[in-house]
Design a protein around this motif. Structure first.
Motif, PDB file in Angstrom:
ATOM      1  N   THR A 309       0.831  -1.205   0.000  1.00  0.00           N
ATOM      2  CA  THR A 309       0.000   0.000   0.000  1.00  0.00           C
ATOM      3  C   THR A 309       0.865   1.255   0.000  1.00  0.00           C
ATOM      4  O   THR A 309       0.620   2.197  -0.762  1.00  0.00           O
ATOM      5  CB  THR A 309      -0.932   0.000   1.216  1.00  0.00           C
ATOM      6  N   ALA A 310       1.892   1.263   0.855  1.00  0.00           N
ATOM      7  CA  ALA A 310       2.764   2.432   0.935  1.00  0.00           C
ATOM      8  C   ALA A 310       3.520   2.651  -0.368  1.00  0.00           C
ATOM      9  O   ALA A 310       3.653   3.794  -0.840  1.00  0.00           O
ATOM     10  CB  ALA A 310       3.737   2.263   2.095  1.00  0.00           C
ATOM     11  N   SER A 311       4.020   1.580  -0.974  1.00  0.00           N
ATOM     12  CA  SER A 311       4.796   1.712  -2.213  1.00  0.00           C
ATOM     13  C   SER A 311       3.935   2.227  -3.355  1.00  0.00           C
ATOM     14  O   SER A 311       4.376   3.052  -4.159  1.00  0.00           O
ATOM     15  CB  SER A 311       5.418   0.359  -2.573  1.00  0.00           C
ATOM     16  N   LEU A 312       2.700   1.725  -3.444  1.00  0.00           N
ATOM     17  CA  LEU A 312       1.813   2.185  -4.514  1.00  0.00           C
ATOM     18  C   LEU A 312       1.511   3.671  -4.393  1.00  0.00           C
ATOM     19  O   LEU A 312       1.351   4.365  -5.399  1.00  0.00           O
ATOM     20  CB  LEU A 312       0.501   1.385  -4.484  1.00  0.00           C
ATOM     21  N   LYS A 313       1.460   4.164  -3.150  1.00  0.00           N
ATOM     22  CA  LYS A 313       1.105   5.568  -2.938  1.00  0.00           C
ATOM     23  C   LYS A 313       2.302   6.505  -3.022  1.00  0.00           C
ATOM     24  O   LYS A 313       2.165   7.640  -3.500  1.00  0.00           O
ATOM     25  CB  LYS A 313       0.428   5.726  -1.573  1.00  0.00           C
ATOM     26  N   THR A 314       3.460   6.044  -2.556  1.00  0.00           N
ATOM     27  CA  THR A 314       4.582   6.982  -2.398  1.00  0.00           C
ATOM     28  C   THR A 314       5.842   6.617  -3.160  1.00  0.00           C
ATOM     29  O   THR A 314       6.723   7.468  -3.312  1.00  0.00           O
ATOM     30  CB  THR A 314       4.948   7.111  -0.902  1.00  0.00           C
ATOM     31  N   GLU A 365      -6.586  -3.061  -4.225  1.00  0.00           N
ATOM     32  CA  GLU A 365      -5.607  -2.175  -4.853  1.00  0.00           C
ATOM     33  C   GLU A 365      -5.142  -2.691  -6.208  1.00  0.00           C
ATOM     34  O   GLU A 365      -4.122  -2.257  -6.730  1.00  0.00           O
ATOM     35  CB  GLU A 365      -4.398  -1.997  -3.922  1.00  0.00           C
ATOM     36  N   GLU A 368      -4.686  -0.039  -8.888  1.00  0.00           N
ATOM     37  CA  GLU A 368      -3.444   0.729  -8.781  1.00  0.00           C
ATOM     38  C   GLU A 368      -2.264  -0.049  -9.386  1.00  0.00           C
ATOM     39  O   GLU A 368      -1.367   0.549 -10.006  1.00  0.00           O
ATOM     40  CB  GLU A 368      -3.163   1.075  -7.323  1.00  0.00           C
ATOM     41  N   GLN A 372       0.194   1.064 -12.586  1.00  0.00           N
ATOM     42  CA  GLN A 372       1.659   0.992 -12.616  1.00  0.00           C
ATOM     43  C   GLN A 372       2.138   0.245 -13.850  1.00  0.00           C
ATOM     44  O   GLN A 372       3.115   0.641 -14.503  1.00  0.00           O
ATOM     45  CB  GLN A 372       2.172   0.299 -11.351  1.00  0.00           C
TER      46      GLN A 372
END
Length: 562
Positions: A309-314, A365, A368, A372
């Motif tokens: 989740t963090a990698s997809l967002k940031t 997700e 997302e 990518q």
């Protein structure tokens, strides 16, 4: 709370739709209303002047009541689940709220409660909405946690044990996404009845949220927990029928035992949840009783899920695309390629798609991830794509859950436009297991893609339950034979017969075939002899970054069966 006129107070309270009891600080009961008598079976003459403990079932530890009085002193109120006893001797749960008040010139307490086991009247049902799930009529998470705390308190003074089952419905989100929430609600109701059918009357079944259920079961023998888990798994082997349609789903179950796996309700429920996750990792449709080893694996999966989740967002730079060419087995020339997303995390390293794609689906997700993938391919295609002869295809994988998502067309539209611009053809791959559960709306969406010149391929063909009648009505042009059948070619006659049968089906339906996972020359030779048209695998080319795959595409594979 203060009433000037005792007569007005009694006229009001006696008609109140919930049970009311007033007690002094000594404590002694001084007043009960009509609903109290109806709920408990006690008449005023039986209880007025007696201590409130006359109602106690004796199931709560002294610490429970100490916490109650502390809350009254510090917060001016207390609310919670209490196990009490009716005049008949029946033990039952009541939801009790206690407030201080002045009554007949003295400091007193008023207790207002409802019988959580009896919710037949309209007023009682209205009052119970905060504690029960309106869809299944089961206790909700809040009430289940209260039941659990009470059970821990009850059993903390003896040697008895009880178990907790944490149940998650496998593939429910797919049914909900593809067939709509009305259908999903019907499936949840049927699932609740399935669970209730395998536990005893005294056991407590609750719906925690979404497709998650929990059960508190009494245990009298060593194998009893295993047995109830087995019965619950088996209950979902039959199809769930909603309306005129059958839906196939299964249940993954985690189980714990008090006090072996924990001595608080919170700890027990957390570990049951982790054991359920271990059942998911074991392949679903099974159960796992909590173990430290499974817990460690579950914690890693949770960490990985949060990292995704963090990698997809940031950190979009952690994702990149690789490409695996597909070859004409007769010519050795590249006829297409499959684009695959890869994730390199600074802590976890290179994470397998077999790990992070299911995580993205479970966390909602997957869109997302597709974004990518599309961004990566578009960036690569700006960098000198080679001119390929014939109908060269570029394939991407799509989750069935995305098909009815309005964002899908917006995400992949620009990619397909670019693929056509350079003279190639776009292709979508969907696994056979998922395509078998598509609704008519989803199939219509696939037909629209097909009519726009997008090829549709069934991935992992042979691993699902498709019938010839069903396949011939699907808007597909390509079957991809799963690698498990390719692996035995050259050594196992059974796999050869299976591949031959799939090729026969494809020929009858005028479909193309791609063999996946070709790793040896023996497999390559036999596929050529069987008449397979296309293939991909490590023997010819591994998935590679764009700059390396460009050179491979224009260089024919040297081992060609003549």
């Amino acid at each position: 709370m203060q009433f000037e006129q005792q007569q007005d107070f009694r006229a009001l309270v006696d008609q109140y739709p919930r049970a009311i009891m007033i007690a002094t600080k000594e404590p002694r009961i001084t007043y009960v209303n009509r609903m109290f008598c109806s709920a408990t079976g006690y008449q005023p003459d039986n209880v007025v002047g007696a201590p409130p403990s006359i109602l106690s079932a004796g199931l709560h530890a002294p610490e429970y009541y100490q916490a109650m009085w502390q809350s009254l002193a510090s917060e001016g109120r207390w609310e919670g689940l209490v196990w009490n006893r009716k005049k008949s001797g029946e033990i039952y749960p009541q939801w009790l709220s206690i407030y201080p008040m002045e009554y007949e010139g003295r400091q007193a307490y008023v207790g207002i409660f409802m019988d959580m086991g009896e919710r037949g009247g309209a007023d009682e049902r209205l009052a119970s909405l905060a504690y029960y799930d309106p869809l299944t009529d089961l206790p909700n998470r809040s009430l289940f946690q209260e039941f659990l705390k009470a059970r821990v308190s009850q059993y903390s003074r003896g040697n008895n044990r009880f178990g907790i089952l944490f149940i998650n419905l496998d593939f429910f989100k797919t049914i909900n996404d593809l067939h709509g929430h009305d259908c999903g609600d019907g499936v949840l109701k049927q699932a609740a009845m399935c669970i209730e059918s395998v536990v005893r009357e005294g056991d407590i079944v609750a719906r925690l949220s979404g497709d998650e259920f929990a059960v508190i079961v009494e245990l009298s023998g060593r194998d009893e927990l295993n047995e109830v888990c087995r019965r619950t798994v088996q209950a979902f082997q039959a199809p769930v029928i909603v309306g005129q349609r059958e839906y196939f789903l299964s249940a993954s179950i985690g189980a714990v035992v008090y006090p072996v796996h924990g001595k608080s309700g919170v700890e027990l429920l957390q570990k049951a949840d982790r054991a359920m996750y271990a059942a998911k990792l074991a392949g679903r449709a099974c159960y796992r009783i909590y173990s430290e080893a499974d817990d460690e694996q579950g914690r890693r999966e949770q960490q990985l899920s949060e990292a995704l989740t963090a990698s997809l967002k940031t950190s979009p730079g952690e994702f990149h695309v690789v490409y695996q060419p597909q070859y004409g087995l007769g010519s050795g020339r590249a006829v297409g390629m499959e684009a695959l997303l890869r994730w390199d995390h600074p802590e976890f390293g290179s994470v397998s798609p077999a790990d992070f794609v299911p995580l993205a689906e479970r966390r909602g997700e997957i869109h997302e991830l597709t974004q990518q993938l599309v961004r990566g391919i578009l960036a690569d295609l700006q960098n000198g794509p080679p001119s390929m002869p014939g109908k060269f295809r570029l394939a991407i994988n799509i989750s069935a859950r995305q098909i009815t998502d309005a964002r899908l067309g917006l995400a992949i539209g620009p990619l397909f436009d670019r693929i056509r611009e350079i003279g190639w053809l776009p292709e979508i791959e969907i696994t056979e297991t998922h395509i078998m559960h598509l609704s008519s709306q989803c199939l219509e969406t696939l037909r629209e893609f097909r009519d726009q010149g997008v090829a549709i391929a069934i991935d992992d063909f042979g691993t699902g339950y498709s019938s010839l009648a069903y396949v011939q009505n699907l808007p597909v042009q390509v079957l991809k034979i799963d690698r498990q059948f390719i692996g035995g070619l050259g050594t196992k006659n059974r796999d050869s017969r299976i591949v031959s049968a799939i090729l026969g089906i494809a020929e009858a339906l005028e479909l193309e075939v791609v063999a996946e996972g070709i790793e040896t020359q023996a497999q390559y030779r036999e596929l050529c002899q069987l008449g397979c048209q296309r293939g991909q695998g490590f023997l010819m080319a591994k998935p590679q970054p764009w700059q390396r795959v460009k050179a491979v595409l224009v260089d024919p594979y040297q081992y060609v069966m003549k």
